[in-house]
Scaffold this motif. Structure first.
Motif, PDB file in Angstrom:
ATOM      1  N   GLU A 133       0.623   3.581  -3.656  1.00 11.65           N
ATOM      2  CA  GLU A 133      -0.223   4.784  -3.567  1.00 11.65           C
ATOM      3  C   GLU A 133       0.532   6.002  -4.103  1.00 11.65           C
ATOM      4  O   GLU A 133       1.678   6.246  -3.770  1.00 11.65           O
ATOM      5  N   ARG A 162       0.837  -1.210   0.000  1.00 10.08           N
ATOM      6  CA  ARG A 162       0.000   0.000   0.000  1.00 10.08           C
ATOM      7  C   ARG A 162       0.869   1.257   0.000  1.00 10.08           C
ATOM      8  O   ARG A 162       0.570   2.229  -0.688  1.00 10.08           O
ATOM      9  N   ARG A 195      -6.443  -1.331  -6.699  1.00  7.45           N
ATOM     10  CA  ARG A 195      -6.869  -0.199  -5.879  1.00  7.45           C
ATOM     11  C   ARG A 195      -6.784   1.088  -6.681  1.00  7.45           C
ATOM     12  O   ARG A 195      -5.984   1.228  -7.614  1.00  7.45           O
ATOM     13  N   ALA A 196      -7.630   2.036  -6.284  1.00  8.55           N
ATOM     14  CA  ALA A 196      -7.605   3.357  -6.896  1.00  8.55           C
ATOM     15  C   ALA A 196      -6.325   4.084  -6.514  1.00  8.55           C
ATOM     16  O   ALA A 196      -5.630   3.707  -5.570  1.00  8.55           O
ATOM     17  N   ASN A 197      -6.039   5.132  -7.267  1.00  6.95           N
ATOM     18  CA  ASN A 197      -4.906   6.016  -6.989  1.00  6.95           C
ATOM     19  C   ASN A 197      -3.575   5.309  -7.181  1.00  6.95           C
ATOM     20  O   ASN A 197      -2.623   5.522  -6.431  1.00  6.95           O
ATOM     21  N   THR A 198      -3.510   4.470  -8.223  1.00 13.32           N
ATOM     22  CA  THR A 198      -2.301   3.719  -8.528  1.00 13.32           C
ATOM     23  C   THR A 198      -1.877   3.977  -9.977  1.00 13.32           C
ATOM     24  O   THR A 198      -2.702   4.269 -10.835  1.00 13.32           O
ATOM     25  N   GLU A 240     -11.187  -2.576 -12.719  1.00 12.36           N
ATOM     26  CA  GLU A 240     -12.278  -2.301 -11.785  1.00 12.36           C
ATOM     27  C   GLU A 240     -11.745  -2.439 -10.359  1.00 12.36           C
ATOM     28  O   GLU A 240     -11.230  -3.500  -9.978  1.00 12.36           O
ATOM     29  N   ALA A 241     -11.842  -1.361  -9.598  1.00  8.92           N
ATOM     30  CA  ALA A 241     -11.351  -1.377  -8.224  1.00  8.92           C
ATOM     31  C   ALA A 241     -12.019  -2.492  -7.431  1.00  8.92           C
ATOM     32  O   ALA A 241     -13.233  -2.709  -7.530  1.00  8.92           O
ATOM     33  N   ASP A 298      -7.761   5.937 -11.446  1.00  2.38           N
ATOM     34  CA  ASP A 298      -8.322   6.786 -10.396  1.00  2.38           C
ATOM     35  C   ASP A 298      -9.441   6.107  -9.611  1.00  2.38           C
ATOM     36  O   ASP A 298     -10.058   6.722  -8.740  1.00  2.38           O
ATOM     37  N   GLY A 299      -9.699   4.837  -9.899  1.00  2.00           N
ATOM     38  CA  GLY A 299     -10.781   4.110  -9.256  1.00  2.00           C
ATOM     39  C   GLY A 299     -11.978   3.931 -10.159  1.00  2.00           C
ATOM     40  O   GLY A 299     -12.811   3.053  -9.924  1.00  2.00           O
ATOM     41  N   GLU A 300     -12.054   4.750 -11.211  1.00  2.00           N
ATOM     42  CA  GLU A 300     -13.154   4.667 -12.163  1.00  2.00           C
ATOM     43  C   GLU A 300     -12.657   4.335 -13.565  1.00  2.00           C
ATOM     44  O   GLU A 300     -13.274   3.551 -14.282  1.00  2.00           O
TER      45      GLU A 300
END
Length: 444
Positions: free
Chosen positions: A196, A192, A389-392, A331-332, A423-425
């Motif tokens: 991140e 993590r 995960r998002a933000n990766t 997909e997150a 971004d998660g989306e």
């Protein structure tokens, strides 16, 4: 978010470029910071990461103490990423302790070592009072009485396996029995922390990728390549020299491959580049502690040609379509195997012949996080059971195999790799992706 982060720290900044889905074929080289300004920015980003990511991930994982240790020149990957810009390695034995006192209080950042780290960790060991470094750690633990003590060991993830057996034994020997029972793996904390991305990192990443694109654009041009004279190795070493001239580093030796009508596989080494060849490069740089990883294709025009044969252009277009399918599958919350299977199923249904092997990128070229396939394994892998995960940040890496009618139906390998942000989306490229071949003219 980026504007607020920059206003708070005001570090020197390189040119800030917006993320873009469109890539320039031969972009100009962005300005590169001098070493002193790079160091200031690296330390500002590290402070931002420590202030924001550490509290988030420790509370997310329910860990109230995390202990990292490294010996000089034998750094835990996580510890190495926490050294300030003027600390090129751990000093002697560097032990870092993060402690969450709870109730919304700030995370304590302690260094149990002879030397501080740029004011980012509080020195908390006096060898004159306690010569035994691990006994000093044991005292810190006893005074804070944490419920869970994470150390870095992992059977599967190299990024979470930094605690050596000798250091583990020394630590455990000094702990009271009740604290030995509270030791847990810091594997997920490690991943993590490394995967991140912060607002400042995202702000500078497009410009870093642009530097890589500019070098590739120059390498795959007549500035470097004279068909009939230049070899694949000549281009590889030109890229290495160019990166060195810029004061940067590559994190792997560049690759140059040649696909040629009537020849099987990739030619390389001292093979001379000729008109009609399809060239491939794999290239990655490190700048401001962030990495790039890019694969591009170039075509060497035959005399009288102004563009590549239709079959080669169609192969690149097919690869771009598979890229869309792959990024649409992100997909997150799904693990890398699920994303791989979904993308492959759809690509095969549309008639493509793909191989998918995308990976995270950031503080390492092959970064921490899940993987979406491996070039030698399209059937799922235990290393890909970690969730997206998002933000990766990601290297969207894959290939498609396509027959080229102009080459008598010869099947070519249309590899692609571009760096992007999830971004998660949705997935957005940092500096676009290749939609046009680099074209290299033949000698008159």
């Amino acid at each position: 978010m980026l504007a607020a982060a920059l206003a708070a720290s005001q570090p020197p900044m390189p040119p800030i470029l917006p993320m873009s889905q469109t890539e320039q074929v031969a972009p100009d080289m962005p300005a590169i910071l001098p070493l002193r300004e790079r160091a200031e920015l690296i330390d500002a980003i590290l402070e931002e990461r420590l202030d924001t990511i550490i509290p988030m991930i420790m509370r997310e994982q329910g860990i109230d103490m995390w202990i990292l240790m490294s010996r000089e020149y034998f750094e835990d990957p996580v510890t190495a990423s926490m050294l300030d810009a003027n600390s090129f390695s751990a000093r002697r034995q560097t032990i870092l302790v993060f402690h969450d006192p709870g109730e919304g209080q700030d995370i304590e950042r302690l260094t149990v070592s002879r030397y501080g780290l740029a004011g980012l960790f509080e020195p908390s060991w006096d060898p004159a009072e306690e010569p035994d470094q691990w006994r000093a750690v044991a005292k810190i633990i006893a005074e804070r009485d944490p419920d869970q003590i994470a150390i870095n060991y992992s059977d599967l993830k190299a990024f979470g396996d930094g605690m050596t057996l000798s250091q583990y034994r020394l630590m455990m020997d000094k702990l009271m029995p009740r604290y030995r029972e509270r030791i847990v793996s810091g594997e997920t904390l490690s991943i993590r922390w490394l995967e991140e991305r912060t607002p400042t990192e995202l702000g500078i990443y497009p410009g870093i990728v642009r530097i890589a694109h500019a070098i590739i654009g120059e390498a795959l041009s007549n500035h470097v390549i004279t068909p009939g004279e230049t070899t694949a190795d000549d281009v590889r070493w030109w890229m290495r020299e160019r990166v060195s001239e810029l004061g940067l580093k590559v994190w792997f030796h560049p690759s140059i491959g040649i696909q040629r009508e009537g020849e099987e596989g990739m030619l390389s080494g001292d093979t001379v580049i000729m008109p009609g060849d399809l060239l491939w490069t794999d290239f990655g740089i490190t700048y401001l502690r962030l990495n790039t990883d890019t694969q591009h294709l170039a075509y060497v025009l035959k005399p009288g040609e102004t563009e590549a044969p239709e079959g080669i252009r169609a192969g690149l277009a097919a690869t771009n379509r598979v890229g869309d399918i792959l990024t649409d599958a992100f997909e997150a919350g799904k693990d890398g195997n699920e994303i791989l299977f979904a993308a492959r199923e759809r690509a095969l249904a549309e008639g493509f012949d793909p191989s998918l092997y995308s990976h995270p990128i950031g503080l390492h070229g092959h970064g921490a996080g899940t993987a979406v396939g491996f070039w030698d394994n399209q059937e799922g892998d235990p290393r890909s059971e970690y969730v997206l995960r998002a933000n990766t940040a990601w290297s969207i890496e894959f290939t498609t195999y396509n027959a080229v009618p102009e080459w008598g139906g010869q099947v070519l390998d249309f590899r692609s790799e571009e760096d992007a942000f999830f971004d998660g989306e949705s997935v957005r490229y940092f500096d676009g992706r290749q939609t046009e071949l680099h074209l290299i003219a033949s000698a008159p």
